[in-house]
Structures are given as structure tokens and as C-alpha cells.
Design an enzyme around this catalytic site. Structure first.
Site, mmCIF file in Angstrom:
data_model
loop_
_atom_site.group_PDB
_atom_site.id
_atom_site.type_symbol
_atom_site.label_atom_id
_atom_site.label_comp_id
_atom_site.label_asym_id
_atom_site.label_seq_id
_atom_site.Cartn_x
_atom_site.Cartn_y
_atom_site.Cartn_z
ATOM 1 N N ARG A 21 0.817 -1.217 0.000
ATOM 2 C CA ARG A 21 0.000 0.000 0.000
ATOM 3 C C ARG A 21 0.853 1.271 0.000
ATOM 4 N NH1 ARG A 21 -3.639 -3.741 2.921
ATOM 5 N NH2 ARG A 21 -2.444 -3.335 4.824
ATOM 6 N N GLU B 2 3.272 -10.599 14.966
ATOM 7 C CA GLU B 2 2.690 -11.109 16.200
ATOM 8 C C GLU B 2 3.136 -12.551 16.416
ATOM 9 O OE1 GLU B 2 -1.677 -11.326 18.396
ATOM 10 O OE2 GLU B 2 -1.532 -10.912 16.255
#
Lengths: 182, 194
Positions: B72, B109
């Protein structure tokens, strides 16, 4: 572009900025590296300008860019002509309701996804990618747009590898490229 | 630092930008309120506001290089680079860039990922801006800062469209200033009908 057209003087400058890297990502492939073009602000601007000059009066309402290098060229074009920008993405990146198209790779297949609500009938679409080789990805992109009723006006790429006949996969849709690599 | 803290308080463009972002709950997994900027890209006026605000900020800061984080960052970075006359450098997932690359690992994570940059992208005395759509933990941006510094560039600032409120004030990332346009949107009834 045809032989009868006079070549825009900016084209040669663009072509020289594209780096050809042999045997990437694997042996036998002459990789067309556009990152070196992006390092030259004038050549990058010339690239975008050439597309914008072509499309600004063609009533294009959607520019669809193919992940990821199609984003680099598609987004500036969309902004300059006042069109929506629609990213066509690898699987599972888009969070909303999507449709997908499968396309063939040399070994196996891959998928391109689009948000269904991004485009509808009445949209006039331009599909942008950095390069057309076999045309498989562009064909998948066109199918996504057509399935929601948009009209694909043209496909636009910086580079074409004409020996791979990608043009024929586009089922008569026009293709506009700046540079051919033979 | 948020745009509202730096002279853009009350600027209607910021509201237009925020309103154009869609919140998708529980994507890619439960508990995450995903800030979807694709709806912003469908609004040419709002998309242009984003680019204009960044260009106004950076055009006189002698930025020679805009680095965009895949993917992006490839949407917001190039228009800014073009407008300020800087080169655009894609920071990519592993194996995509040909030629010699620098590679930097960063934590997810669960597990880790890597970001790569072409070594030839950076010359001496480069002043760099790093762009991504959103900053949350800052892991990706930190990896990006490392790549540019390892290549010898000076990172002037990191810029994102959306950022968590913890980045208000003088909050820095690896000692580098961060500039953010809007906070994440909440998921509420209004969003449902947007």
C-alpha cells in the site's frame, strides 16, 4: 504503437532506464527491472505523463492497478486523470466482499481479487501493469472488471515482451505500451 | 505527530480523508478493526487531499528519496515522489527485487518477516521519507528506517495516512519523527451505511 507513428522523444530516455537482469528470478529469464526507472524522477514523470496524455480525454472512470508494480504506475495516472484507483490484489489482502479470477503460472496457478463494490456497470476502466508477458494476469484483470459490468477501454503497460504474444490473450482489447523488449 | 497538531486543525480535508476510510471488523482476524484505505482510493478528491497534504509538507524539505513499503506504500509513495521530484524506492517482500539487496527482519505477532531494498537505490547524502498507509506497532517502519540507514541515507521522517493515537505529540520511531494524517476510525452504525 505502429511503425508509422513518430516515436515520442521521451520513450528512448525511458527505455534506457529499465535495467535488464539476466537469470532472475530463475535461469533463462531476462528480468525487466523498472526500479531503476523509478530512481530517475524525470524518466518516471515522463512515463506517467505519456499515459496521462493518452487517457485524460478518454473518460476513464476507473484505473485498475495490478499488485504490486501496477500500483506504482496506476495510482499516479488515476490521480492525474481524476479516476478511481482500484487495486487488483493477491489473495486475502482485500478485506471486503471480493470476486476472484484464477490465472495460469508456468507451474500452477494464482488468483487475482477485486472488491465487488469498487466498480460497476457504467465504469470505463483502464488496466495498468508494469509489463505484459503472456498476458495471463491482464486477462484475469479484464475478466474481473467485465464480470461487474465495467467496460475495459484499454490495457496499459510500460513494457511488452512481444515474443510471448500476450497481446493475443487480450481478446481484441487494445493494448498500449511504451517500450518493447525483444 | 498528527496533522491536526501541526497547523491543520480544522482543515476540512482531514475529515474528508477520515470519512473515506472504511473500517472492516475482525479482518484479517478476530479483534482487529481493519482500516481499509481502498474506499479512500475510490474518492479521487479525498485521495488527492492525502497526496496534497504530504506534498505541501515535504516539497521544501529537500527530500531526495521516497521509500514506499510494499504494497500500500506503493499507492501513496509514487505520487508524492513525482510531485516533489524525488526518486521512488520500493521496499519489498523477500525475493522480489533483482540485483543486490539489503534485507532487514522484523517481528510479527507470530513469527517474523523480512523487508528488502536494492543497494543501488541509495547514493550518498540522501534525505529520505518513508511512506506506508498505516502505522500500528511501528515494526515495519522501524525495519524500513534500518534499511535506509544501513545504506547510508538520512531518514528525515516517516509518514502514514492512519496512525494509532499513541503517535501523538513528539513520539518518535527509532529517533525519527512520524507524521500521521488521521486516527483509526471506529466501527459504528455510521460506518455500516457508508
Amino acid at each position: 504503437m505502429s511503425e508509422n507513428e513518430v516515436k515520442d522523444p521521451r520513450i528512448d530516455g525511458i527505455k534506457t532506464k529499465i535495467r535488464v537482469v539476466p537469470d532472475f528470478p530463475k535461469k533463462g529469464i531476462m528480468f525487466q527491472d523498472i526500479t531503476t526507472l523509478l530512481l530517475d524522477p524525470k524518466a518516471f514523470k515522463d512515463t506517467i505523463d505519456l499515459f496521462v496524455e493518452r487517457y485524460r480525454h478518454m473518460n476513464i472512470s476507473v484505473v485498475a492497478g495490478i499488485e504490486a508494480r501496477g500500483f506504482i504506475f496506476g495510482a499516479p495516472i488515476a490521480l492525474a486523470i481524476g479516476a478511481k484507483f482500484v487495486p487488483l490484489r493477491k489473495p486475502k489482502k482485500l478485506p471486503g466482499e471480493i470476486i476472484f479470477e484464477e490465472y495460469e503460472l508456468e507451474y500452477g496457478s494464482d488468483r487475482l481479487e477485486m472488491h465487488v463494490e469498487a466498480v460497476d456497470s457504467g465504469d470505463r476502466a483502464l488496466v495498468v501493469d508494469d509489463l505484459i508477458a503472456t498476458g495471463g494476469t491482464l486477462c484475469a484483470a479484464m475478466n474481473l472488471l467485465r464480470r461487474v459490468g465495467a467496460e475495459v477501454v484499454e490495457c496499459a503497460c510500460v513494457i511488452e515482451l512481444p515474443e510471448l504474444n500476450g497481446r493475443e490473450r487480450l481478446e481484441g482489447k487494445p493494448l498500449y505500451v511504451l517500450v518493447e523488449y525483444r | 505527530m498528527f496533522a491536526v497538531e501541526n497547523g491543520l486543525q480544522g482543515d476540512p480535508r482531514l475529515k474528508a480523508i477520515s470519512d473515506a476510510i472504511r473500517v472492516v471488523p475482525h479482518f484479517p482476524k478476530t479483534g482487529i478493526m481493519f482500516q481499509d484505505i481502498t474506499t479512500l482510493l475510490l474518492d479521487p478528491v479525498a485521495f488527492k487531499h492525502v497526496v496534497d497534504i504530504f506534498v505541501d509538507r515535504y516539497k521544501h524539505m529537500n527530500i531526495s528519496l521516497v521509500a514506499g513499503v510494499e504494497a500500500r506504500g506503493f499507492i501513496f509513495g509514487p505520487p508524492i515522489a513525482l510531485a516533489i521530484g524525488a526518486k521512488f524506492v520500493p521496499l519489498r517482500k523477500p525475493g522480489k527485487l533483482p540485483g543486490r539487496v539489503l534485507s532487514e527482519e522484523y517481528e510479527l505477532e507470530y513469527g517474523s518477516d523480512r523487508l528488502e531494498m536494492s543497494v543501488e537505490a541509495v547514493k550518498s547524502d540522501e534525505r529520505a521519507l518513508i511512506i506506508d498507509d498505516l502505522v500500528a506497532t511501528g515494526g515495519t517502519l522501524s525495519a524500513s528506517i534500518n534499511l535506509l540507514e544501513r545504506a547510508g541515507a538520512e531518514v528525515v521522517e516517516c509518514a502514514c495516512v492512519v496512525g494509532l493515537p499513541k503517535f501523538k505529540g513528539q513520539c518518535k520511531l527509532k529517533g525519527k519523527p512520524l507524521y500521521v494524517l488521521v486516527e483509526p476510525r471506529e466501527f459504528d452504525d455510521i460506518t455500516l451505511y457508508n
